[in-house]
Design an enzyme around this catalytic site. Structure first.
Site, PDB file in Angstrom:
ATOM      1  N   ASP A 132       0.905  -1.303   0.106  1.00  8.03           N
ATOM      2  CA  ASP A 132      -0.294   0.446  -0.576  1.00  8.03           C
ATOM      3  C   ASP A 132       1.006   1.173  -0.003  1.00  8.03           C
ATOM      4  OD1 ASP A 132      -2.665   1.447   0.015  1.00  8.03           O
ATOM      5  OD2 ASP A 132      -2.714   1.048   1.874  1.00  8.03           O
ATOM      6  N   LYS A 134       2.193   4.543  -1.238  1.00  9.31           N
ATOM      7  CA  LYS A 134       1.648   5.588  -1.407  1.00  9.31           C
ATOM      8  C   LYS A 134       1.593   7.281  -0.796  1.00  9.31           C
ATOM      9  CE  LYS A 134      -3.116   4.699   1.016  1.00  9.31           C
ATOM     10  NZ  LYS A 134      -4.059   4.689   0.833  1.00  9.31           N
ATOM     11  N   ASN A 137       1.312   7.337   3.123  1.00  9.52           N
ATOM     12  CA  ASN A 137       2.463   6.232   3.432  1.00  9.52           C
ATOM     13  C   ASN A 137       3.252   6.491   3.203  1.00  9.52           C
ATOM     14  OD1 ASN A 137      -0.023   5.254   4.796  1.00  9.52           O
ATOM     15  ND2 ASN A 137      -0.121   3.804   3.261  1.00  9.52           N
ATOM     16  N   ASP A 150       2.726   2.503   7.564  1.00 10.62           N
ATOM     17  CA  ASP A 150       1.439   1.809   7.605  1.00 10.62           C
ATOM     18  C   ASP A 150       1.893   0.103   7.109  1.00 10.62           C
ATOM     19  OD1 ASP A 150      -1.653   1.110   7.155  1.00 10.62           O
ATOM     20  OD2 ASP A 150      -2.160   2.357   6.816  1.00 10.62           O
ATOM     21  N   THR A 169      -4.831   0.704  -2.906  1.00 10.38           N
ATOM     22  CA  THR A 169      -5.141   1.892  -2.993  1.00 10.38           C
ATOM     23  C   THR A 169      -5.061   1.488  -4.610  1.00 10.38           C
ATOM     24  OG1 THR A 169      -4.191   3.107  -1.362  1.00 10.38           O
ATOM     25  CG2 THR A 169      -5.099   4.647  -3.367  1.00 10.38           C
TER      26      THR A 169
END
Length: 241
Positions: A132, A134, A137, A150, A169
């Site tokens: 994840d 992005k 994060n 995260d 995401t």
């Protein structure tokens, strides 16, 4: 200090709230250090069947001992809650800095992404894929360096293993994730590529408000760089390559 509990901390304010609990800013008076304490409700973990994934996140946080990764320093519990105690990163999300700037110069992108690559490489060495990555994060500390945060969707994966889960995401998903074809740690490197483009150009390369169109573009479209002169964006042939 090795053994601490909630009474040892001075809770200063709430930083955020999610499905499973709340995050607080706290100070450990014995050292003067600031921490982010994630208080996780055990009853909600049971209700959502998240015991196994939370245990995995806990193990990964303890493994994330690296300057560019946000790991965990203490863990304790009460009858009702688990408490994850992590260093407080006071520079904010890279996403918010990016929003203020709209886009970054290539040297700045290189500075952030070099750290991202090193931190991610360390995760992968330990057999962990993030899944994840992005801008939200990636945190920036008070000295301007990043920490990846995260690990809620992270997974331990052997070199020859393939994961079949579908998560993450949408704008950052790799084609094999979108196609439900099974994936390995390379989905993280795809996300790094998306982040490079986003920081440099100001938008993710396949952005579309329609999820079916977005997924079709991820699977089938080539990445297009906008005209330098028309959009007044400077980027090198090297970054396009």
């Amino acid at each position: 200090m090795t053994d601490v509990n909630l009474q040892d901390f001075d809770i200063q304010m709430q930083l955020g709230q999610g499905t499973f609990g709340r995050v607080y800013l706290a100070v450990l008076p014995a050292t003067g250090q600031k921490y982010a304490i994630k208080a996780i409700r055990k009853d909600v973990l049971l209700e959502y069947d998240q015991i196994q994934s939370t245990a995995l996140e806990m193990n990964i946080l303890f493994e994330a001992d690296h300057p560019f990764l946000c790991g965990m320093e203490y863990l304790f519990q009460s009858d009702a809650r688990l408490y994850f105690v992590m260093p407080f990163i006071n520079g904010g999300e890279l996403y918010k800095i990016f929003q203020e700037q709209s886009r970054f110069e290539e040297d700045t992108v290189r500075f952030y992404v070099a750290q991202l690559v090193i931190g991610l490489g360390k995760l992968h060495e330990k057999g962990i894929m993030h899944r994840d990555l992005k801008l939200e994060n990636i945190m920036v500390d008070s000295t301007g360096y990043i920490k990846i945060i995260d690990f809620g969707l992270a997974k331990m994966l052997g070199n020859d293993e393939i994961a079949m889960s579908y998560l993450g995401t949408p704008e950052y998903l790799a084609p094999e994730m979108v196609s439900h074809a099974g994936h390995d740690k390379s989905v993280d490197w795809w996300a790094v590529g998306i982040i490079i483009y986003e920081l440099l150009i100001g938008i993710t390369p396949f952005f579309n408000k329609s999820k079916p169109v977005l997924f079709s573009k991820i699977k089938h479209s080539r990445i297009v760089f906008p005209d330098r002169r028309t959009y007044r964006i400077n980027y090198s042939d090297e970054v396009v390559d």
